[in-house]
Scaffold this motif. Structure first.
Motif, PDB file in Angstrom:
ATOM      1  N   ALA A 144       0.842  -1.202   0.000  1.00  0.00           N
ATOM      2  CA  ALA A 144       0.000   0.000   0.000  1.00  0.00           C
ATOM      3  C   ALA A 144       0.872   1.244   0.000  1.00  0.00           C
ATOM      4  O   ALA A 144       1.830   1.339   0.771  1.00  0.00           O
ATOM      5  CB  ALA A 144      -0.910  -0.009   1.231  1.00  0.00           C
ATOM      6  N   GLY A 145       0.591   2.178  -0.900  1.00  0.00           N
ATOM      7  CA  GLY A 145       1.335   3.431  -0.962  1.00  0.00           C
ATOM      8  C   GLY A 145       2.659   3.329  -1.680  1.00  0.00           C
ATOM      9  O   GLY A 145       3.425   4.280  -1.732  1.00  0.00           O
ATOM     10  N   GLU A 146       2.983   2.148  -2.222  1.00  0.00           N
ATOM     11  CA  GLU A 146       4.290   1.994  -2.865  1.00  0.00           C
ATOM     12  C   GLU A 146       4.191   1.784  -4.377  1.00  0.00           C
ATOM     13  O   GLU A 146       5.153   1.375  -5.015  1.00  0.00           O
ATOM     14  CB  GLU A 146       5.068   0.832  -2.221  1.00  0.00           C
ATOM     15  CG  GLU A 146       5.439   1.123  -0.785  1.00  0.00           C
ATOM     16  CD  GLU A 146       6.426   0.117  -0.209  1.00  0.00           C
ATOM     17  OE1 GLU A 146       6.936  -0.724  -0.976  1.00  0.00           O
ATOM     18  OE2 GLU A 146       6.671   0.185   1.002  1.00  0.00           O
ATOM     19  N   HIS A 147       3.029   2.024  -4.928  1.00  0.00           N
ATOM     20  CA  HIS A 147       2.927   1.919  -6.395  1.00  0.00           C
ATOM     21  C   HIS A 147       3.682   3.079  -7.020  1.00  0.00           C
ATOM     22  O   HIS A 147       3.522   4.224  -6.596  1.00  0.00           O
ATOM     23  CB  HIS A 147       1.456   1.937  -6.826  1.00  0.00           C
ATOM     24  CG  HIS A 147       0.735   0.684  -6.462  1.00  0.00           C
ATOM     25  ND1 HIS A 147       0.111   0.513  -5.245  1.00  0.00           N
ATOM     26  CD2 HIS A 147       0.563  -0.477  -7.152  1.00  0.00           C
ATOM     27  CE1 HIS A 147      -0.420  -0.709  -5.191  1.00  0.00           C
ATOM     28  NE2 HIS A 147      -0.158  -1.330  -6.335  1.00  0.00           N
ATOM     29  N   GLN A 148       4.495   2.783  -8.006  1.00  0.00           N
ATOM     30  CA  GLN A 148       5.348   3.812  -8.611  1.00  0.00           C
ATOM     31  C   GLN A 148       4.759   4.320  -9.929  1.00  0.00           C
ATOM     32  O   GLN A 148       4.030   3.600 -10.613  1.00  0.00           O
ATOM     33  CB  GLN A 148       6.756   3.250  -8.873  1.00  0.00           C
ATOM     34  CG  GLN A 148       7.442   2.684  -7.640  1.00  0.00           C
ATOM     35  CD  GLN A 148       7.648   3.740  -6.566  1.00  0.00           C
ATOM     36  OE1 GLN A 148       7.952   4.892  -6.871  1.00  0.00           O
ATOM     37  NE2 GLN A 148       7.455   3.360  -5.315  1.00  0.00           N
TER      38      GLN A 148
ATOM     39  N   VAL B 160      -4.880  -2.093 -13.298  1.00  0.00           N
ATOM     40  CA  VAL B 160      -5.415  -2.122 -11.927  1.00  0.00           C
ATOM     41  C   VAL B 160      -4.230  -2.133 -10.977  1.00  0.00           C
ATOM     42  O   VAL B 160      -3.213  -2.762 -11.243  1.00  0.00           O
ATOM     43  CB  VAL B 160      -6.279  -3.382 -11.631  1.00  0.00           C
ATOM     44  CG1 VAL B 160      -7.654  -3.220 -12.221  1.00  0.00           C
ATOM     45  CG2 VAL B 160      -5.600  -4.640 -12.148  1.00  0.00           C
ATOM     46  N   MET B 161      -4.363  -1.363  -9.880  1.00  0.00           N
ATOM     47  CA  MET B 161      -3.312  -1.366  -8.871  1.00  0.00           C
ATOM     48  C   MET B 161      -3.836  -2.086  -7.650  1.00  0.00           C
ATOM     49  O   MET B 161      -4.895  -1.743  -7.127  1.00  0.00           O
ATOM     50  CB  MET B 161      -2.920   0.066  -8.520  1.00  0.00           C
ATOM     51  CG  MET B 161      -2.278   0.774  -9.693  1.00  0.00           C
ATOM     52  SD  MET B 161      -1.389   2.235  -9.189  1.00  0.00           S
ATOM     53  CE  MET B 161      -2.661   3.182  -8.446  1.00  0.00           C
ATOM     54  N   LEU B 162      -3.128  -3.090  -7.202  1.00  0.00           N
ATOM     55  CA  LEU B 162      -3.616  -3.942  -6.122  1.00  0.00           C
ATOM     56  C   LEU B 162      -2.575  -4.084  -5.027  1.00  0.00           C
ATOM     57  O   LEU B 162      -1.389  -3.840  -5.259  1.00  0.00           O
ATOM     58  CB  LEU B 162      -3.926  -5.339  -6.687  1.00  0.00           C
ATOM     59  CG  LEU B 162      -4.877  -5.380  -7.875  1.00  0.00           C
ATOM     60  CD1 LEU B 162      -4.820  -6.747  -8.534  1.00  0.00           C
ATOM     61  CD2 LEU B 162      -6.302  -5.068  -7.437  1.00  0.00           C
TER      62      LEU B 162
ATOM     63  N   LEU C 136      -3.265 -13.628  -7.425  1.00  0.00           N
ATOM     64  CA  LEU C 136      -2.576 -12.785  -8.400  1.00  0.00           C
ATOM     65  C   LEU C 136      -3.294 -12.785  -9.742  1.00  0.00           C
ATOM     66  O   LEU C 136      -3.146 -11.885 -10.544  1.00  0.00           O
ATOM     67  CB  LEU C 136      -1.155 -13.311  -8.617  1.00  0.00           C
ATOM     68  CG  LEU C 136      -0.275 -13.324  -7.374  1.00  0.00           C
ATOM     69  CD1 LEU C 136       1.044 -14.007  -7.682  1.00  0.00           C
ATOM     70  CD2 LEU C 136      -0.033 -11.899  -6.908  1.00  0.00           C
ATOM     71  N   THR C 137      -4.058 -13.854  -9.957  1.00  0.00           N
ATOM     72  CA  THR C 137      -4.530 -14.109 -11.307  1.00  0.00           C
ATOM     73  C   THR C 137      -5.995 -13.753 -11.518  1.00  0.00           C
ATOM     74  O   THR C 137      -6.503 -13.881 -12.630  1.00  0.00           O
ATOM     75  CB  THR C 137      -4.319 -15.602 -11.614  1.00  0.00           C
ATOM     76  OG1 THR C 137      -4.826 -16.349 -10.508  1.00  0.00           O
ATOM     77  CG2 THR C 137      -2.851 -15.902 -11.782  1.00  0.00           C
ATOM     78  N   THR C 138      -6.684 -13.275 -10.466  1.00  0.00           N
ATOM     79  CA  THR C 138      -8.111 -12.992 -10.560  1.00  0.00           C
ATOM     80  C   THR C 138      -8.419 -12.035 -11.711  1.00  0.00           C
ATOM     81  O   THR C 138      -9.425 -12.170 -12.389  1.00  0.00           O
ATOM     82  CB  THR C 138      -8.623 -12.337  -9.258  1.00  0.00           C
ATOM     83  OG1 THR C 138      -7.921 -12.919  -8.175  1.00  0.00           O
ATOM     84  CG2 THR C 138     -10.099 -12.509  -9.088  1.00  0.00           C
TER      85      THR C 138
END
Ligand code: FES
Lengths: 350, 347
Positions: free
Chosen positions: B182-186, B204-206, B214-216
């Protein structure tokens, strides 16, 4: 005689080693790189000056001295120390013991086996360290006197003049590759064929470079270049031989027996290293030209510590040895060299 | 024409692998940081981002050839006299490089790693570093069908380069599934801009704790090609899934997973292309001798460097100093080295 507390000795010396190694870094890397840089300038400068000899012979003389200096730096401060692994921590492809090859006749890998392993592990143990007298000279009563020892001073002079070839042939002589009966205590790490191949390959390339290729490239200046190279090699040979003899064969250096060294503790090992070596006092430039082998004692105690640090730790080492009443053999160049000559002469006779 | 002759001459007579290697110390007088077998790059900018990421901008020398999006380079920096080398994927496309003359690296600084913890300091004081030729075959291959990129953490870097290069070259759907803490998407702004620019791109950012699978988000009906980059376990999970569904799968492994050292771990060691198993309760030299591998023994106590070999990758513990090595290429002494991870060695 004071009894030596070997444990204390080991602790003191280990402490010197660890605290020094902990501070090794950029300064040491810059130091060795700057020496390599100077070596390059001297080598290239020297070879260029040879060619100007016909304009002014003094330039040729300067060229000889510069190339001699380049060869000394390459052999001593760079080659010897890099091949000991002192600068391996830098991860530098050009300056590590795995790949460095020096500008002398001796194949680096062969030297690594005999010098780094045999000589540094079994320092001055009679029968195990072939560096003690190089199988040519009788330097203690541990060896039977033979007629050939009478003229061993001449042998010594010849060895000095041809020193790089002596170093090069050293392992092959020990392994009895060409002549002699194989000694039972030697289990050769490398096949004789490999030893021979590398000996001839390296030696031939050195000869071709200095006595064929560069002189031929110089065209009409063939003889200027050929003789310049010859003298530069001679200067280097005499210098390295002299320094190394001063480090190991002064009258005070001790010898040891194999049975005394069984199950040796770290402290006892240090003790043997200290007594098997001697130092030479001098200025900073002198130490650099000796590859810091003027700190032979420090080098033998800590062979893989960067040479850039020997000068700094020397007083601490001396103190640690003195504490146990162990001699720290040092002196000026002439004092030590005279001592070496006396030893060679003294054991020439029964 | 002259170079091969000089190189051969240097090998035979100057005892250096190339003429460049011989004159390296002299070249460094004129060009600081110049190295014979690497390219020089100027450190233009180093920025700290969220989640302990560093964004590094490098200006490589003119001779550096252009990469393909998704490829990596090795970065060498000098930190306190030591040359440290690590591999990083370029987080910029060739077009971006041409436009700015700059290469971008996104590096996750990891306090445990010797390298990354020293990287920021080293780059702050050394204006120059070195990079290798670009290499790697984790590159885009799906112009004629939809594709899905799955990134974990710093696995986003090759994806950024590939998206920038390939979105204009294909009309098929490209979807990015991006996992990070959380909060580390670049580079979220960059991604947003790409969705505005290209209708066929979505992302999508998860975070792993919210979306454990991972594959949903993979749209299996489209039969997309899958590109995956992330930690080893992460990629394994995606790889297993794609195998089950028969999807085309590409991956880039960029990180080393390191198990805890307890006394009796087994590791695989690749030596000159053969794989061997070693245990961690014995120094490497003894084990290699038992296996009759071509090792040299000298003193056996870490003095003579006879047993030294080149470690290509992996971590060892030096029993003399009790220190862990880097994960990258360096020289180790086998007689005092204990395996701490899988290794690759050159004897
Ligand atoms: S065998 Fe001597 S350092 Fe390893």
């Amino acid at each position: 005689m004071t009894t030596i507390n070997y444990q204390q000795l080991a602790d003191d010396l280990d402490e010197i080693k660890m605290s020094t190694l902990a501070t090794v870094g950029q300064k040491d890397a810059n130091y060795i790189r700057s020496i390599v840089r100077k070596q390059r300038f001297c080598e290239i400068g020297g070879r260029i000056l040879f060619m100007l000899g016909f304009v002014q012979p003094l330039l040729w003389v300067a060229g000889v001295l510069l190339l001699g200096l380049a060869k000394i730096l390459d052999n001593m401060e760079i080659g010897h120390n890099v091949m000991h692994g002192q600068y391996d921590w830098m991860n530098d492809k050009q300056l590590n013991s795995k790949s460095y090859e020096w500008d002398i006749a001796c194949d680096g890998q062969s030297w690594n086996r005999v010098h780094n392993f045999e000589h540094h592990t079994y320092t001055n143990i009679i029968g195990k360290d072939r560096d003690f007298g190089y199988g040519l000279l009788r330097l203690s009563n541990d060896f039977k006197w033979r007629l050939k020892n009478t003229w061993q001073f001449i042998t010594y002079l010849n060895l000095s003049v041809l020193f790089q070839w002596g170093v090069s042939y050293h392992e092959l002589a020990g392994e009895r590759v060409f002549i002699g009966k194989k000694k039972p205590n030697r289990k050769g790490a490398v096949a004789h064929s490999t030893l021979k191949k590398r000996f001839f390959s390296k030696g031939a390339r050195q000869l071709i470079k200095d006595y064929v290729l560069f002189p031929v490239l110089a065209g009409p200046l063939f003889l200027w270049v050929l003789s310049g190279n010859f003298l530069a090699n001679l200067i280097r040979n005499l210098w390295t031989s002299t320094i190394i003899f001063c480090g190991h064969f002064t009258e005070q250096t001790h010898t040891f027996y194999e049975q005394d060294c069984k199950n040796e503790s770290q402290g006892q090992w240090y003790y043997r290293q200290a007594l098997g070596s001697s130092n030479i006092k001098g200025a900073r430039w002198f130490h650099i030209l000796t590859g810091h082998l003027s700190f032979q004692i420090e080098h033998h105690l800590f062979p893989d510590m960067p040479s850039s640090r020997y000068q700094e730790i020397a007083p601490k080492v001396q103190a640690a040895l003195q504490k146990q009443g162990i001699a720290y053999n040092t002196g000026g160049f002439f004092q030590q060299y005279t001592s070496v000559l006396k030893r060679i002469l003294r054991y020439s006779f029964k | 024409m002259l170079t091969p002759v000089l190189d051969q001459f240097s090998k035979w007579f100057l005892h250096h692998q190339s003429f460049a290697a011989y004159i390296e110390p002299i070249m460094q007088v004129f060009k600081p940081g110049w190295r014979a077998d690497l390219f020089r790059a100027k450190v233009v900018d180093v920025q700290a981002l969220s989640g302990q990421f560093l964004s590094i901008s490098l200006k490589p020398s003119k001779k550096w050839p252009i990469h393909i999006a998704g490829q990596h380079i090795s970065l060498t920096v000098e930190a306190n006299g030591r040359l440290l080398t690590r591999v990083f994927t370029l987080a910029c496309s060739p077009a971006q490089f041409k436009a700015t003359g700059l290469l971008r690296l996104l590096v996750k600084t990891d306090q445990q790693g010797h390298f990354t913890s020293q990287l920021q300091n080293a780059l702050a004081v050394q204006p120059w570093c070195n990079i290798s030729l670009p290499s790697g075959d984790f590159v885009f291959k799906s112009w004629h069908k939809p594709s899905t990129f799955i990134a974990g953490g710093s696995g986003i870097t090759p994806m950024l380069a590939m998206l920038d290069q390939q979105l204009s070259n294909t009309e098929h759907q490209i979807k990015l599934i991006y996992f990070a803490k959380a909060g580390e998407h670049q580079c979220t702004n960059e991604l947003k801009m790409l969705t505005q620019q290209y209708n066929h791109f979505s992302y999508v950012m998860l975070t792993r704790d919210r979306s454990p699978y991972l594959t949903t988000h993979i749209n299996t009906d489209d039969n997309p090609d899958i590109y995956c980059c992330g930690p080893a376990g992460f990629m394994q999970e995606v790889a297993d899934f794609t195998r089950l569904l028969n999807l085309t799968y590409y991956q880039e492994s960029f990180a080393l997973s390191m198990p805890k050292l307890t006394d009796d771990n087994h590791f695989s060691v690749i030596i000159n292309k053969d794989t061997h198993v070693v245990t961690s309760n014995e120094v490497l030299l003894n084990q290699f001798e038992a296996k009759k591998l071509p090792v040299q023994r000298g003193c056996g106590i870490g003095i003579c460097h006879q047993c030294q070999c080149i470690k290509k990758s992996g971590v060892v513990r030096n029993l003399k100093t009790n220190q862990l090595s880097d994960t990258g290429e360096q020289l180790i002494q086998l007689c005092v080295s204990q395996a701490v991870s899988d290794l690759e060695l050159q004897l």
